[in-house]
Scaffold this active site. Structure first.
Site, PDB file in Angstrom:
ATOM      1  N   SER A 268       3.759  -5.556   2.757  1.00 53.67           N
ATOM      2  CA  SER A 268       4.654  -4.843   1.833  1.00 53.67           C
ATOM      3  C   SER A 268       4.642  -3.356   2.155  1.00 53.67           C
ATOM      4  O   SER A 268       3.603  -2.768   2.430  1.00 53.67           O
ATOM      5  CB  SER A 268       4.219  -5.089   0.391  1.00 53.67           C
ATOM      6  N   THR A 306      -0.718  -5.387   1.599  1.00 57.00           N
ATOM      7  CA  THR A 306      -0.161  -4.042   1.465  1.00 57.00           C
ATOM      8  C   THR A 306      -0.271  -3.279   2.785  1.00 57.00           C
ATOM      9  O   THR A 306      -1.135  -3.554   3.614  1.00 57.00           O
ATOM     10  CB  THR A 306      -0.911  -3.210   0.419  1.00 57.00           C
ATOM     11  N   ASP A 307       0.608  -2.296   2.950  1.00 57.85           N
ATOM     12  CA  ASP A 307       0.359  -1.268   3.950  1.00 57.85           C
ATOM     13  C   ASP A 307      -0.830  -0.444   3.448  1.00 57.85           C
ATOM     14  O   ASP A 307      -1.294  -0.610   2.319  1.00 57.85           O
ATOM     15  CB  ASP A 307       1.609  -0.408   4.129  1.00 57.85           C
ATOM     16  N   ASP A 308      -1.322   0.447   4.280  1.00 59.06           N
ATOM     17  CA  ASP A 308      -2.504   1.238   3.930  1.00 59.06           C
ATOM     18  C   ASP A 308      -2.283   1.977   2.606  1.00 59.06           C
ATOM     19  O   ASP A 308      -1.345   2.755   2.463  1.00 59.06           O
ATOM     20  CB  ASP A 308      -2.797   2.226   5.063  1.00 59.06           C
TER      21      ASP A 308
END
Length: 563
Positions: A268, A306-308
């Site tokens: 995401s 998630t992305d970072d």
């Protein structure tokens, strides 16, 4: 009649056997590797886990040094951290990467339930290559789009994955299936396969299939689509000003292809769509995007990651890191990433652990995510194609770089080269006394080496890949003076600054060959040049292919994959 009775009796026995087997009680001392059906064992493991273990299972941490810190090892051993990520700042020594992975997996296996770690990285190919050392520098996604062959996407995913699998890395945050919609994008650019959503979806599905065949879990990103913005969510929260109909018919198309092909994981993105959700929340923290759209409307059943979360795109909206983690979990993410290892009693941990104890709904959300993660681990690690838990550093030289992959990436680079403009210099056969000036980035030695293999009478003009405006202006004036002493200038353009330098060759009356690497956008208006070749990457294979095409060793048949 006897035959019908026999069939009925066999059916009843089968149902009884099935019921008895499904009700088999799993013993208390069972662990991840016990031989039971994955669905039942996943339920058993989740039932045995404490709140600490459940929350830890859905977290993924990176580490900053060359080797995992004592803090990260403590997270794995004492709390049962579920996943780790290998970032690009600790990968120059691949032997050390392999031994680090083995150390962390040994700690995971010393716990009672023996649940192994997902070990992830970003090895997209081309521009984004987090695991360095001797791994292949490949032509990348836009080069695949230019070649136009889905089989090139398949084998790119396959050979990239074979290399990182040898290091014990079992999950790759690739392919990038963002459409190259905004041509001014500085964050997606050549990471995209192109601007045609259907074609991007087909190539992304092929890349994923190659990854799976090699034994690495692919992850499509960045949902619901990062291609229509010039902003980078590392530093800002990009706002993409489109309605849902546009999103569905453009950005979501590649993801629909991948969902149909059962992609195991989707990342995401920290991306805001104010015409779809007016409160400005990023998709990565949005239940509307992840649960209502991705899960319910698109029917996606795999992992959402998630992305970072250390990116400003997530924390700017949430207001704090701990709240961003909570919102990410509630939105429907199964794994939440932090590029750094959280402190032992950091708020992102303590506040969400406390919420598990006070809110039944939040605890059930964590349990559901942890179960999905564990179920995917059971199916992956108990297959016959999983990455090794304990990679052997002594054997890496035989596997990295991949010998078959080297041959493939060179051929793929040749298929990608695009003759955007052809003139007298294609093919280039200089006169005996023709004076040639090679102008290129200091950081790309292969540009100069490949040229000199073919053309002997060459001089060099070097500049930096990244330049400030003053340095670029000085180099622009300097190249004008230098170029006057040469007949032909071959210049490598990688970005806007180097395109600015190339523009100062415009009215000198010289033959100019432009070799574009990375995004081709900066050179699309340079039709004053005699010849323009597009390569899409600064890999050694790309420079071999660019100069091979210029020298007439093969015909450049690649097509620009942009509308």
């Amino acid at each position: 009649m006897m035959k019908k009775k026999l069939v009925l009796v066999c059916t009843i026995f089968a149902l009884i056997a099935s019921f008895c087997f499904s009700q088999t009680k799993i013993p208390e001392d069972a662990d991840f590797w016990s031989d039971y059906p994955a669905e039942e064992l996943a339920d058993f493991l989740v039932g045995k886990m404490s709140n600490d273990e459940l929350l830890s299972q859905i977290l993924m941490f990176g580490w900053a040094g060359a080797e995992p810190s004592e803090l990260l090892i403590k997270w794995v051993y004492e709390r049962g951290l579920g996943s780790v990520k290998v970032f690009g700042w600790n990968t120059d020594n691949t032997q050390l990467v392999a031994s680090s992975v083995a150390t962390l997996q040994k700690k995971s296996q010393s716990r009672k339930l023996r649940i192994p770690l997902f070990v992830a990285t970003d090895q997209e190919g081309g521009w984004i290559r987090h695991v360095k050392g001797e791994t292949s520098e490949t032509p990348g996604n836009m080069a695949i789009g230019a070649s136009g062959y889905p089989i090139d996407a398949y084998y790119s995913g396959y050979y990239i994955s074979r290399e990182i699998k040898a290091l014990g890395i079992n999950m790759n945050f690739a392919p990038t299936v963002d459409n190259y919609t905004n041509l001014q994008s500085s964050v997606i650019g050549p990471r995209s396969f192109g601007s045609n959503p259907d074609f991007v979806g087909q190539l992304g599905a092929s890349f994923s299939a190659g990854s799976i065949a090699a034994g690495v879990i692919p992850t499509a990103k960045h949902f619901p689509g990062h291609g229509d913005t010039s902003l980078d969510s590392h530093g800002n929260l990009p706002q993409i000003d489109i309605d849902y109909k546009t999103l569905e018919n453009r950005e979501l198309v590649p993801f629909k292809f991948l969902i149909a092909e059962k992609i195991p994981a989707i990342m995401s993105g920290h991306l805001s769509f104010p015409k779809i959700i007016s409160n400005g929340e990023p998709a990565s923290l949005s239940k509307v995007f992840l649960t209502d759209i991705l899960r319910n409307r698109l029917g996606y059943e795999g992992l959402i990651i998630t992305d970072d979360m250390m990116m400003n795109g997530a924390t700017m909206y949430a207001g704090s890191l701990s709240r961003a983690f909570r919102l990410a979990i509630e939105a429907g993410n199964d794994i939440v990433i932090s590029s750094t290892t959280a402190r032992w009693n950091e708020s992102l941990w303590t506040s969400n652990l406390a919420l598990m104890e006070s809110s039944t709904a939040f605890k059930q959300t964590v349990q559901k995510a942890a179960r999905r993660v564990i179920l995917y681990k059971l199916n992956y690690f108990k297959s016959n194609n999983a990455a090794p838990l304990y990679p052997d550093p002594a054997t890496l030289d035989q596997k990295i770089p991949d010998r078959e992959g080297q041959k493939f990436f060179l051929s793929q680079a040749c298929r990608s080269i695009t003759a955007y403009k052809t003139g007298k210099c294609l093919p280039f056969a200089p006169d005996e006394n023709e004076r040639i000036l090679l102008a290129g980035q200091t950081q790309f030695p292969d540009f100069f080496e490949e040229a000199k293999k073919r053309y002997s009478n060459c001089a060099e003009f070097k500049f930096d890949y990244e330049m400030g405006p003053n340095q670029a202006d000085w180099m622009s004036r300097n190249i004008q003076t230098t170029a006057k002493n040469y007949d032909t200038i071959i210049i490598c353009v990688a970005n806007e600054r180097s395109a600015m330098i190339a523009e100062h060759l415009k009215n000198l009356g010289k033959k100019v060959v432009i070799m574009s690497v990375l995004s081709p956008v900066p050179v699309l208006n340079c039709k004053w040049a005699d010849t323009i070749l597009l390569g899409y990457s600064y890999s050694p294979y790309t420079f071999k292919a660019l100069f091979g095409a210029l020298n007439g060793e093969f015909e450049a048949d690649g097509e620009l994959p942009l509308n």
